[in-house]
Design a protein around this motif. Structure first.
Motif, PDB file in Angstrom:
ATOM      1  N   ARG A  92       5.995  75.661 -34.077  1.00 56.27           N
ATOM      2  CA  ARG A  92       6.239  76.955 -33.269  1.00 56.27           C
ATOM      3  C   ARG A  92       6.940  77.900 -34.270  1.00 56.27           C
ATOM      4  O   ARG A  92       7.787  77.869 -35.141  1.00 56.27           O
ATOM      5  N   GLY A 144      11.514  68.039 -20.573  1.00 56.11           N
ATOM      6  CA  GLY A 144      10.676  68.579 -19.287  1.00 56.11           C
ATOM      7  C   GLY A 144       9.820  67.490 -18.992  1.00 56.11           C
ATOM      8  O   GLY A 144       9.313  66.651 -19.569  1.00 56.11           O
ATOM      9  N   CYS A 145       9.637  67.512 -17.608  1.00 59.16           N
ATOM     10  CA  CYS A 145       8.670  66.570 -16.944  1.00 59.16           C
ATOM     11  C   CYS A 145       8.148  66.964 -15.478  1.00 59.16           C
ATOM     12  O   CYS A 145       8.457  67.998 -15.107  1.00 59.16           O
ATOM     13  N   GLY A 146       7.218  66.195 -15.009  1.00 60.19           N
ATOM     14  CA  GLY A 146       6.809  66.205 -13.655  1.00 60.19           C
ATOM     15  C   GLY A 146       5.680  65.424 -13.217  1.00 60.19           C
ATOM     16  O   GLY A 146       5.318  64.354 -13.874  1.00 60.19           O
ATOM     17  N   GLN A 205       8.516  65.868 -31.145  1.00 61.27           N
ATOM     18  CA  GLN A 205       8.416  65.506 -29.829  1.00 61.27           C
ATOM     19  C   GLN A 205       7.852  64.142 -29.576  1.00 61.27           C
ATOM     20  O   GLN A 205       7.379  63.652 -30.364  1.00 61.27           O
ATOM     21  N   ALA A 238       4.629  62.763 -16.183  1.00 58.94           N
ATOM     22  CA  ALA A 238       4.347  63.068 -17.783  1.00 58.94           C
ATOM     23  C   ALA A 238       5.694  63.678 -17.952  1.00 58.94           C
ATOM     24  O   ALA A 238       6.721  64.010 -17.133  1.00 58.94           O
ATOM     25  N   PHE A 239       6.087  63.406 -19.249  1.00 58.87           N
ATOM     26  CA  PHE A 239       7.505  63.956 -19.658  1.00 58.87           C
ATOM     27  C   PHE A 239       7.320  64.286 -21.242  1.00 58.87           C
ATOM     28  O   PHE A 239       6.407  63.763 -21.926  1.00 58.87           O
ATOM     29  N   SER A 242       1.859  67.547 -25.711  1.00 62.10           N
ATOM     30  CA  SER A 242       1.044  67.500 -24.368  1.00 62.10           C
ATOM     31  C   SER A 242      -0.336  67.558 -24.400  1.00 62.10           C
ATOM     32  O   SER A 242      -1.096  66.711 -23.609  1.00 62.10           O
ATOM     33  N   GLN A 274      -1.908  64.294 -24.066  1.00 67.53           N
ATOM     34  CA  GLN A 274      -2.207  63.744 -22.511  1.00 67.53           C
ATOM     35  C   GLN A 274      -3.803  63.795 -22.293  1.00 67.53           C
ATOM     36  O   GLN A 274      -4.539  63.049 -21.664  1.00 67.53           O
ATOM     37  N   GLN A 297       3.170  71.638 -28.828  1.00 72.81           N
ATOM     38  CA  GLN A 297       3.436  70.293 -27.920  1.00 72.81           C
ATOM     39  C   GLN A 297       2.526  69.074 -28.149  1.00 72.81           C
ATOM     40  O   GLN A 297       1.586  69.313 -28.256  1.00 72.81           O
ATOM     41  N   PHE A 327       6.134  73.952 -15.097  1.00 73.20           N
ATOM     42  CA  PHE A 327       5.225  73.874 -16.304  1.00 73.20           C
ATOM     43  C   PHE A 327       3.915  73.938 -15.688  1.00 73.20           C
ATOM     44  O   PHE A 327       3.603  73.317 -14.385  1.00 73.20           O
ATOM     45  N   TYR A 349       1.354  72.229 -16.209  1.00 67.91           N
ATOM     46  CA  TYR A 349       0.448  71.064 -16.069  1.00 67.91           C
ATOM     47  C   TYR A 349       0.955  70.041 -15.249  1.00 67.91           C
ATOM     48  O   TYR A 349       0.623  68.873 -15.217  1.00 67.91           O
ATOM     49  N   THR A 350       2.256  70.163 -14.568  1.00 68.28           N
ATOM     50  CA  THR A 350       2.764  69.497 -13.644  1.00 68.28           C
ATOM     51  C   THR A 350       3.298  70.069 -12.268  1.00 68.28           C
ATOM     52  O   THR A 350       3.472  71.302 -12.281  1.00 68.28           O
TER      53      THR A 350
HETATM   54  N1  DAH Z   1       5.403  70.462 -23.390  1.00 67.52           N
HETATM   55  C1  DAH Z   1       6.729  70.847 -22.939  1.00 67.52           C
HETATM   56  C2  DAH Z   1       7.460  71.324 -24.138  1.00 67.52           C
HETATM   57  O1  DAH Z   1       7.018  71.438 -25.069  1.00 67.52           O
HETATM   58  C3  DAH Z   1       7.546  69.507 -22.313  1.00 67.52           C
HETATM   59  C4  DAH Z   1       6.913  68.874 -21.157  1.00 67.52           C
HETATM   60  C5  DAH Z   1       7.250  69.210 -20.068  1.00 67.52           C
HETATM   61  C6  DAH Z   1       6.082  67.798 -21.531  1.00 67.52           C
HETATM   62  C7  DAH Z   1       6.609  68.689 -18.918  1.00 67.52           C
HETATM   63  C8  DAH Z   1       5.351  67.123 -20.251  1.00 67.52           C
HETATM   64  C9  DAH Z   1       5.880  67.788 -18.952  1.00 67.52           C
HETATM   65  O2  DAH Z   1       4.625  66.239 -20.332  1.00 67.52           O
HETATM   66  O3  DAH Z   1       5.181  67.105 -17.889  1.00 67.52           O
HETATM   67  O4  DAH Z   1       8.620  71.977 -23.891  1.00 67.52           O
END
Ligand code: DAH
Length: 344
Positions: free
Chosen positions: A200, A288-290, A214, A311-312, A176, A179, A174, A254, A256-257
């Motif tokens: 993956r 995904g986000c949060g 992504q 984040a998303f 992420s 971040q 990912q 998730f 991290y959120t």
């Molecule tokens: N990393 C997640 C994925 O690969 C997507 C994601 C979800 C990114 C929530 C984010 C987050 O920054 O806050 O499915």
């Protein structure tokens, strides 16, 4: 003076020049050159006898030999050019080359649909004040998992769907991870997006590929709320898909959120009524986000009592498929130009 050698040279020159004169093909003239000037040729044979000459005679005969060589080479190069030209002309005649035929036109390439969409995503976020950042695809587990609050034993770390290089290194699953790299380097206010490839262990099918793209987003500042996240994503998707699009935030998890959500978009094909494309749902899952988990902020030395963030992470393939109403992801990777050239 050794009359004999001098005469031999003169006689050699006469024969060599007439051989050149008589040669009627490139092969014949090459044979003549080898016979007269080659290592085992006649001129070499004459020069081998020079040891018998006196010190006064030697330079005179040497000079005469050089003269013969030069004369020969001059005649040879003139004749071989003529022979090659004649050869070309006769081939042009007999092979019937038609130089008036049109050439082979090279096809113009076009931007790949994934690139077109990614450029648009970048442009929209840039216009909202976001900066572009990038991270490595071969990444450390601490950035992909640990510092994102995803500890040993979490199913996301499963070796079954992750390409590990060693215990601490993997192809990132990912974006992420960027971040963490961003928050370690910069302090708030932060507003970045980070597009890139992720990996993956998935089988290829209409909706999966072991490599895909992504785009991560991260905003950290004082006083940010879930409302800011919603407003940002809504503004983004309306710019991308038009004002009729609707967003639905579904609670999710998730690590991290907190809170976390998944975002669905109203189906572009049926507008939400339910159709084959959205499998009767009326909605298509997009990202995904949060709100950034306080533990993640703390891991990066950012005080969660002072700053909050959202984040998303969205899949560029999915956005592209929806954008162009493509129903099989494999089309994006097969490089069939009949497919690709439809997008520019
Ligand atoms: N990393 C997640 C994925 O690969 C997507 C994601 C979800 C990114 C929530 C984010 C987050 O920054 O806050 O499915």
């Amino acid at each position: 003076m050794d009359i004999n050698l001098k005469e031999q040279l003169a006689e050699l020159e006469r024969r060599a020049l007439s051989a050149i004169e008589a040669a009627d093909s490139v092969k014949a003239i090459e044979d003549a050159r080898v016979a007269f000037l080659g290592k085992k040729g006649e001129l070499t044979a004459i020069l081998k006898q020079m040891g018998k000459l006196s010190a006064e005679e030697r330079p005179i005969i040497g000079q005469a030999a050089n003269q013969v060589r030069e004369t020969f080479e001059g005649a040879y190069s003139k004749k071989i050019t003529a022979l090659k030209n004649a050869d070309m002309l006769s081939r042009l005649k007999t092979e019937g080359l038609d130089i008036t035929l049109p050439g082979v036109r090279r096809k113009m390439g076009s931007r790949h649909p994934l690139r077109i969409v990614l450029d648009e995503v970048k442009e929209i976020f840039a216009s909202m004040g976001y900066t572009m950042v990038y991270g490595p695809e071969v990444e450390e587990t601490k950035y992909v998992f640990d510092m994102l609050n995803t500890f040993e034993g979490h199913p996301a770390r499963d070796e079954q769907d992750t390409f590990y290089i060693d215990d601490k290194t993997l192809l990132r699953t990912q974006t992420s991870s960027v971040q963490i790299r961003t928050m370690l380097k910069n302090k708030p206010p932060i507003a970045v997006i980070s597009p890139g490839r992720v990996y993956r262990c998935d089988e290829v099918d209409a909706t999966h590929s072991p490599i895909f793209h992504q785009c991560e987003g991260l905003v950290v500042d004082k006083g940010l709320t879930f409302g800011d996240l919603k407003g940002t994503l809504e503004a983004f998707f309306k710019r991308l898909y038009g004002n009729d699009i609707k967003l639905r935030f579904r609670p999710h998890h998730f690590s991290y959120t907190e809170p976390s959500a998944e975002v669905d978009l109203s189906c572009f094909k049926c507008g939400g009524k339910g159709c084959g494309f959205c499998k009767g749902e009326g909605w298509i899952e997009m990202l995904g986000c949060g709100m950034v988990h306080p533990a993640v902020l703390r891991n990066c030395d950012i005080d969660p009592d002072v700053f909050t963030g959202f984040a998303f992470g969205m899949g560029i393939e999915r956005i592209t498929l929806m954008r162009y109403e493509i129903d099989d992801m494999r089309l994006l990777y097969e490089n069939d130009t009949r497919f690709l050239r439809q997008f520019n």
